[in-house]
Design an enzyme around this catalytic site. Structure first.
Site, PDB file in Angstrom:
ATOM      1  N   GLY A  49      -6.822   2.771  -8.492  1.00 23.64           N
ATOM      2  CA  GLY A  49      -6.349   4.004  -9.097  1.00 23.64           C
ATOM      3  C   GLY A  49      -7.390   4.687  -9.968  1.00 23.64           C
ATOM      4  O   GLY A  49      -7.114   5.714 -10.571  1.00 23.64           O
ATOM      5  N   CYS A  50      -8.576   4.104 -10.045  1.00 19.75           N
ATOM      6  CA  CYS A  50      -9.661   4.694 -10.818  1.00 19.75           C
ATOM      7  C   CYS A  50     -10.678   5.292  -9.855  1.00 19.75           C
ATOM      8  O   CYS A  50     -10.985   4.698  -8.830  1.00 19.75           O
ATOM      9  CB  CYS A  50     -10.350   3.633 -11.682  1.00 19.75           C
ATOM     10  SG  CYS A  50      -9.266   2.874 -12.898  1.00 19.75           S
ATOM     11  N   ALA A  51     -11.199   6.447 -10.202  1.00 23.97           N
ATOM     12  CA  ALA A  51     -12.220   7.071  -9.365  1.00 23.97           C
ATOM     13  C   ALA A  51     -13.514   6.268  -9.416  1.00 23.97           C
ATOM     14  O   ALA A  51     -14.245   6.202  -8.438  1.00 23.97           O
ATOM     15  CB  ALA A  51     -12.468   8.503  -9.819  1.00 23.97           C
TER      16      ALA A  51
END
Length: 135
Positions: A49-51
């Site tokens: 969920g983190c870029a």
């Protein structure tokens, strides 16, 4: 309910006049953290969920929550340092009670992070809560 280390960050933020200085401060907090050993940068510690690439490695000590983390992005690494100041050293049962959104709002970070960074921050907070709940 915030840890003293987080309260120190809140106090430090009050001294900065602009967001460029605050971002620089957050980045410096991240740079001051010891790097996470590459052996701990595995799928089990990776935060989805983190870029950016983000790893959180829990290190519970009995009934106390501890974790280390790392990222390939300087600002995200700094956000990990801020999260450590907020959560590290809390009793396990207190982790879920921390209103991280409200605490970050005290810093004004909610209004100054991109949508991707905000989503990543929520994913990191979710992982922290999940790990503490399982411990």
């Amino acid at each position: 309910m915030a840890q003293p280390a987080f309260e120190d960050i809140v106090a430090d933020f009050e001294f900065f006049d602009d967001w460029e200085d605050r971002y620089r401060y957050v980045i410096e907090k991240g740079q001051a953290m010891p790097p996470l050993d590459d052996a701990l940068k595995v799928p089990a510690t990776k935060v989805d969920g983190c870029a950016s690439q983000v790893w959180l490695h829990p290190e519970p000590d009995g009934s106390t929550f501890h974790f280390r983390g790392d990222s390939d992005a300087m600002i995200v690494r700094g956000l990990i340092a801020v999260l450590r100041a907020l959560y590290d050293g809390l009793p396990m049962g207190e982790v879920a009670r921390v209103d991280a959104g409200a605490e970050f709002a005290r810093l004004g970070l909610n209004d100054h992070l991109s949508a991707q960074r905000s989503n990543g921050l929520r994913a990191m907070i979710g992982r922290i809560r999940e790990v503490a709940a399982k411990a």
